[in-house]
Scaffold this active site. Structure first.
Site, PDB file in Angstrom:
ATOM      1  N   PRO A  50       0.814  -1.226   0.000  1.00  0.00           N
ATOM      2  CA  PRO A  50       0.000   0.000   0.000  1.00  0.00           C
ATOM      3  C   PRO A  50       0.848   1.277   0.000  1.00  0.00           C
ATOM      4  CG  PRO A  50      -0.303  -1.259   2.044  1.00  0.00           C
ATOM      5  CD  PRO A  50       0.535  -2.097   1.138  1.00  0.00           C
ATOM      6  N   GLU A  61       1.579  -8.447   8.803  1.00  0.00           N
ATOM      7  CA  GLU A  61       1.733  -7.055   9.245  1.00  0.00           C
ATOM      8  C   GLU A  61       2.682  -6.256   8.352  1.00  0.00           C
ATOM      9  OE1 GLU A  61       0.037  -5.757  11.948  1.00  0.00           O
ATOM     10  OE2 GLU A  61      -0.993  -7.680  11.759  1.00  0.00           O
ATOM     11  N   ARG A  67      -4.344  -8.300 -20.810  1.00  0.00           N
ATOM     12  CA  ARG A  67      -5.276  -7.894 -21.859  1.00  0.00           C
ATOM     13  C   ARG A  67      -4.634  -6.962 -22.886  1.00  0.00           C
ATOM     14  NH1 ARG A  67      -7.764  -3.097 -21.016  1.00  0.00           N
ATOM     15  NH2 ARG A  67      -9.750  -3.671 -21.954  1.00  0.00           N
ATOM     16  N   ASP A 119     -10.955   2.034 -24.568  1.00  0.00           N
ATOM     17  CA  ASP A 119     -11.199   1.914 -23.131  1.00  0.00           C
ATOM     18  C   ASP A 119     -11.099   3.223 -22.383  1.00  0.00           C
ATOM     19  OD1 ASP A 119     -11.555  -0.768 -22.928  1.00  0.00           O
ATOM     20  OD2 ASP A 119      -9.440  -1.211 -22.566  1.00  0.00           O
TER      21      ASP A 119
HETATM   22  N1  ADE Z   1      -1.148  -4.880  -0.004  1.00  0.00           N
HETATM   23  C1  ADE Z   1      -2.094  -4.496   0.877  1.00  0.00           C
HETATM   24  N2  ADE Z   1      -2.814  -3.476   0.415  1.00  0.00           N
HETATM   25  C2  ADE Z   1      -2.305  -3.171  -0.827  1.00  0.00           C
HETATM   26  C3  ADE Z   1      -2.606  -2.206  -1.810  1.00  0.00           C
HETATM   27  N3  ADE Z   1      -3.570  -1.301  -1.652  1.00  0.00           N
HETATM   28  N4  ADE Z   1      -1.878  -2.210  -2.939  1.00  0.00           N
HETATM   29  C4  ADE Z   1      -0.880  -3.095  -3.122  1.00  0.00           C
HETATM   30  N5  ADE Z   1      -0.542  -4.023  -2.213  1.00  0.00           N
HETATM   31  C5  ADE Z   1      -1.233  -4.068  -1.076  1.00  0.00           C
END
Ligand code: ADE
Length: 221
Positions: free
Chosen positions: A86, A113, A150, A164
């Protein structure tokens, strides 16, 4: 294209990679996807892949050793190593286009975690699929594989993805199919006119209008 995915949960991918367009692309040899459970690379007698964090704190952290060994085993001069996290750069259609030109992708799915910070040294890129936290990198990996596959030559018709949403920085124009009227809602007259120049102009205007309304941050503004 070859895509290797490092995950502790290879079974999660079964449905997504064994249906529809990805299934066909795999069968036709356009993409070769391989799943690797990096637990198999653990040198721990109990095949442990995680441990408690230095400095204290809750949860378990993925260790370097199994992931380093697995990536080093798979990597060659054509490889791009990507960590799904994330805290990575937010994924966009332009990244899918760029990555679809690579020969070999290695995707690392984090879990639990977090992961030992030194795993970052293995990676060419860190990618997030959006500003929310998932339980692991498996679903983000599927998102990358789907959006990249794709775009590979011969997987879908080029005209389809050229129209697209996002392909040229705009959202897609609205489309309709039979019947001409449904629940009192009509298909726009222009689409029934047979006048291709007029239809093309209408579609361009609608794509711009939709982009301005829904996504003013895109170039349509
Ligand atoms: N792992 C956990 N959440 C994630 C996200 N939003 N993007 C990529 N990997 C992740």
């Amino acid at each position: 294209m070859k895509i290797d995915i490092l995950t502790l949960f290879p079974e999660m991918f079964a449905g997504v990679f064994e249906e529809s367009i990805i299934k066909r692309a795999r069968e036709e040899g356009k993409v070769d996807i391989e799943l690797h459970n990096f637990r198999d690379y653990s040198k721990d007698p109990h095949k442990k892949v995680d441990d408690t964090p230095y400095g204290g704190g809750s949860g378990m952290v993925l260790c370097c050793q199994p992931i380093f060994d697995c990536v080093n085993h798979l990597k060659n001069e054509d490889s791009t190593v990507i960590l799904l996290t994330p805290s990575g750069k937010t994924y966009q259609e332009q990244d899918a286009k760029r990555l679809s030109r690579k020969k070999h992708l290695i995707l690392i799915c984090g879990h639990y975690e977090g992961f030992d910070e030194r795993i970052r040294y293995l990676c060419d890129e860190e990618i997030s699929i959006g500003d929310y936290v998932l339980t692991g990198g498996e679903i983000p990996s599927m998102v990358l594989v789907d959006s990249i596959t794709r775009l590979l030559p011969g997987v879908i018709k080029e005209e389809s993805y050229q129209q697209d949403s996002f392909y040229e920085g705009l959202l897609d124009y609205p489309t309709y199919t039979k019947p001409r009227e449904y629940a009192g809602y009509q298909v726009p007259e222009v689409l029934l006119s047979g006048d291709h120049a007029k239809i093309k102009k209408w579609r361009e205007e609608m794509a711009l209008k939709k982009t301005k309304e829904m996504r003013p941050d895109l170039k349509g503004d």
